[in-house]
Design a protein around this motif. Structure first.
Motif, PDB file in Angstrom:
ATOM      1  N   PRO A   1      -1.303   3.052   5.092  1.00 21.54           N
ATOM      2  CA  PRO A   1      -0.888   1.693   4.716  1.00 21.54           C
ATOM      3  C   PRO A   1      -1.090   0.661   5.820  1.00 21.54           C
TER       4      PRO A   1
ATOM      5  N   PHE B   1       0.834  -1.211   0.000  1.00 22.19           N
ATOM      6  CA  PHE B   1       0.000   0.000   0.000  1.00 22.19           C
ATOM      7  C   PHE B   1       0.868   1.260   0.000  1.00 22.19           C
TER       8      PHE B   1
ATOM      9  N   GLU C   1      -4.863  -0.162   6.176  1.00 22.06           N
ATOM     10  CA  GLU C   1      -5.344  -0.950   5.037  1.00 22.06           C
ATOM     11  C   GLU C   1      -4.848  -2.393   5.138  1.00 22.06           C
TER      12      GLU C   1
END
Length: 210
Positions: free
Chosen positions: A166, A151, A169
């Motif tokens: 990131p 990510f 996610e």
């Protein structure tokens, strides 16, 4: 093993004995994987595993001196297979890796026994200070780190929004995989890991497009 079988085995060429030994060890690991996945570590006895592998108790203990040794060997075999599966993903970086995760549900469905084993063992050793617990903790950390890096790379290259988180996610995608795994098992496969994972990953990419 009877006296006659013992003499036959001892008189066999070394290569033949080694081949038979590897085959018996593989049979024990396969039987243990099936029973651990179905009954858990605590529920599956060594006697039942030996019977499933068509060996005597002594024959099983020759290869694995304790139930814990056997469990760790099963986990190590599963780890090797998981690493092989992840190699398909890790050849990609950034957005291509995230896109490849859309097929991870199908990868898990392709090996239902390993998927069931992972769920059973991780739940059974959830709060223990054991080698199996540490194995799952480390594997989750590696998996989340792989996704977090993907990510971050996708944000840095402009393929996804620069303001995405990131770490969040990566945690969310890991949680979705785990949830789908459990629902797939409990539904007897009627809830599709493959399709729902594809839908989830496509939704994530659409939401985070730059």
């Amino acid at each position: 093993m009877s006296e006659k079988q013992s003499k036959t085995a001892s008189s066999a060429p070394p290569g033949t004995r080694q081949s038979r030994g590897r085959a018996r060890r593989a049979a024990v690991l396969a039987a243990a994987r099936r029973l651990f996945a179905q009954q858990g570590f605590k529920g599956a006895s060594l006697a039942a595993i030996a019977q499933e592998a068509e060996l005597t108790d002594a024959g099983l203990l020759y290869h694995f001196p304790s139930k814990n040794h056997l469990l760790l060997a099963v986990v190590a075999e599963g780890d090797r297979e998981q690493d092989e599966a992840l190699e398909k993903v890790q050849t990609a970086k950034g957005l291509p890796l995230i896109e490849r995760m859309a097929e991870f549900g199908a990868d898990l469905e392709a090996d239902p026994l390993l998927t069931a084993l992972d769920v059973t063992l991780s739940a059974e050793h959830l709060q223990e200070d054991s080698e199996v617990n540490r194995y799952f903790v480390a594997r989750y950390e590696r998996f989340r780190s792989m996704l977090e890096t993907a990510f971050a790379d996708a944000a840095r290259t402009g393929d996804l929004r620069a303001d995405l988180d990131p770490a969040a996610e990566a945690v969310n995608m890991t949680a979705v995989i785990d949830g789908l795994r459990l629902q797939w098992l409990l539904s007897g496969g009627s809830i599709s890991m493959a399709q729902n994972m594809r839908d989830y990953v496509r939704g994530v990419i659409a939401r985070l497009r730059a």
